[in-house]
Design an enzyme around this catalytic site. Structure first.
Site, short mmCIF file in Angstrom:
data_model
loop_
_atom_site.label_atom_id
_atom_site.label_comp_id
_atom_site.label_asym_id
_atom_site.label_seq_id
_atom_site.Cartn_x
_atom_site.Cartn_y
_atom_site.Cartn_z
CG HIS A 54 -1.95 -1.10 1.20
ND1 HIS A 54 -3.12 -1.05 0.46
CD2 HIS A 54 -1.95 -2.29 1.84
CE1 HIS A 54 -3.80 -2.17 0.65
NE2 HIS A 54 -3.10 -2.95 1.48
CG ASN A 127 -7.77 -4.59 0.14
OD1 ASN A 127 -7.03 -3.63 0.28
ND2 ASN A 127 -7.38 -5.82 0.42
#
Length: 485
Positions: A54, A127
């Site tokens: 990320h 997500n």
């Protein structure tokens, strides 16, 4: 208006910011030039370690407004009444690439929300897909290594990616999501978000429920084909960041509607799938979506480093009425996320403005460490219990206790009636239109055909065939055609 005076870090005025001090005109630079040394030393240390996953992200501030009564399921104060608003920060991200990677790539997207509630910060880390590649955190470092740059070639290798998936049949469901039409969102605004994990809600009566979060985009889902994405990356590698920034600056504020699926805790043990398996979804026919509220983003950060790069989300940041479930991946992340931030940002990262509570005050006995800004005074003790009116425990648990039994040891997850690694991937495939299936097969074949070893290709094709015979056959034919060219 008086001109602002440029100073050193210690506050002394700077006489010359254009020329270094030298030993005479044209002479060597002097070690005594404090301003030069300070600037160079600080410049060398401007970058902190990027996130292992990320790393490439964008973010914005906004609010969450409750639209429906959910007090039957949770006592969380920020969800306690219709119309209540809570400030938040949301960070979007790609998963596998580095900080300098492009936005429009085939990759899951992080959807992490920090709610600044009156009972402390609540972090919901999810997500843009409702499932994930693995179900046990012990496999996570290996999974990420397989997706990252190869130690020898210095780039992502199809052999590594598909070799790991070949040995992880539980990934088949998420792989089908990733290579389907939603694998490359057109923008952060045009994708859904999911808590992905199973969480626990507890109401005022102490009744426990397991929940899954669904943030449905109000802009509509829009995605890119592989060809469209490649063209966009060439024009603007920062396409998603550009879109989010410009839309909010124009006053076009993106929003999502939050729904939850609610399962009474007593039903979990006998549910036909393991409800705590991150590679599976709960069918909506079993547990319909229940609307909760609306999330709106309406303000861009003033400084990307301070407010996006230093934003730290930890799924162990719960508030009363919300807690963990036996989801093994969630259990691993309860430790791993906070530990990653202590490494990247330091033990006092929670005191940074983007991470600090806004609707309440953190009051505990944490002291010292790098960049500590809250150490107390001569009247404050750094231990508990004490006789000096320091903060004390409430004796009120945040969530209901989880019953456990059995022997310690390394155990596979308990099997439920319909538990396997392929059924839901097949269900997803069979839901697709013919055009969607064709694009899915073409996307998988384009990547899988690059793998050097035939046995790795065969193992992955077997997974798709186990999900659906037609699915496997079409992938096999498409891969063969590409490799024969």
């Amino acid at each position: 208006m008086a001109k602002r005076v440029l100073t050193t870090e210690s506050g002394a005025p700077v006489a010359d910011n254009q020329n270094s001090a030298t030993a005479g005109v044209g002479g060597p630079i002097l070690l005594q030039d404090q301003h030069l040394l300070e600037k160079l030393a600080r410049f060398n240390r401007e970058r902190i370690p990027e996130r292992v996953v990320h790393a490439r992200g964008s973010g914005a501030y906004g609010y969450f407004e409750v639209t429906d009564d959910v007090t039957a399921w949770t006592k969380a104060a920020f969800l306690s009444e219709v119309g209540k608003k809570t400030e938040l920060f949301l960070r979007f991200s790609t998963v596998a690439d580095s900080l300098g990677g492009a936005d429009a790539v085939r990759d899951p997207r992080g959807f992490a929300v920090k709610f600044y509630t009156e009972e402390g910060n609540y972090d919901l880390v999810g997500n843009n897909t409702p499932v994930f590649f693995i179900k046990d955190p012990i496999k996570f470092p290996d999974f990420i290594h397989s997706q990252k740059r190869d130690p020898f070639t210095g780039k992502q290798e199809a052999d590594n990616v598909w070799d790991f998936w070949a040995h992880s049949p539980e990934a088949t469901h998420q792989v089908t999501w990733l290579f389907g039409d939603r694998g490359i969102p057109a923008s952060y605004r045009h994708m859904n978000g999911y808590g992905s994990h199973t969480y626990q809600w507890t109401n005022e009566a102490g009744e426990a429920f397991f929940v899954k979060y669904h943030f449905k985009t109000n802009q509509g889902v829009r995605s890119l084909s592989a060809e469209q994405a490649a063209e966009l990356v060439g024009k603007d590698a920062n396409s998603h960041q550009t879109d989010l920034l410009q839309s909010i600056e124009r006053g076009v504020c993106p929003s999502w509607t939050l729904y939850v699926q609610v399962m009474p805790a007593a039903e979990a043990a006998d549910y036909r799938f393991n409800p705590f398996d991150l590679t599976k979804v709960w069918p909506h026919a079993d547990y319909p979506l229940q609307r909760v509220g609306r999330l709106v983003l309406d303000r861009n950060p003033d400084n990307v480093f301070a407010e996006v790069e230093q934003a730290a989300f930890s799924p162990n940041n719960f508030v009363p009425g919300i807690g963990p479930s036996p989801d093994k991946m969630l259990q691993g992340r309860l430790f791993a996320y906070a530990d990653a931030h202590r490494y990247r940002l330091g033990v006092n990262h929670t005191q940074l403005p983007v991470n600090a509570p806004k609707a309440t005050v953190a009051d505990n006995y944490g002291r010292d460490g790098f960049m500590a800004t809250r150490n107390g005074s001569r009247h404050d003790k750094n231990y508990e219990p004490n006789s000096y009116q320091g903060p004390a425990q409430t004796d009120a648990p945040l969530s209901a206790p989880l019953a456990i039994h059995g022997w310690t040891g390394t155990h596979a997850a308990p099997a439920h009636v319909k538990d396997d690694d392929f059924f839901q991937a097949g269900e997803l495939y069979r839901l697709m239109s013919e055009d969607e299936k064709s694009r899915l097969v073409a996307n998988i074949a384009g990547s899988l055909s690059q793998v050097a070893r035939e046995d790795i290709i065969e193992k992955n094709i077997a997974h798709f065939a186990a999900a659906d015979a037609e699915y496997g056959r079409r992938v096999e034919e498409a891969v063969r055609a590409l490799r024969e060219d």
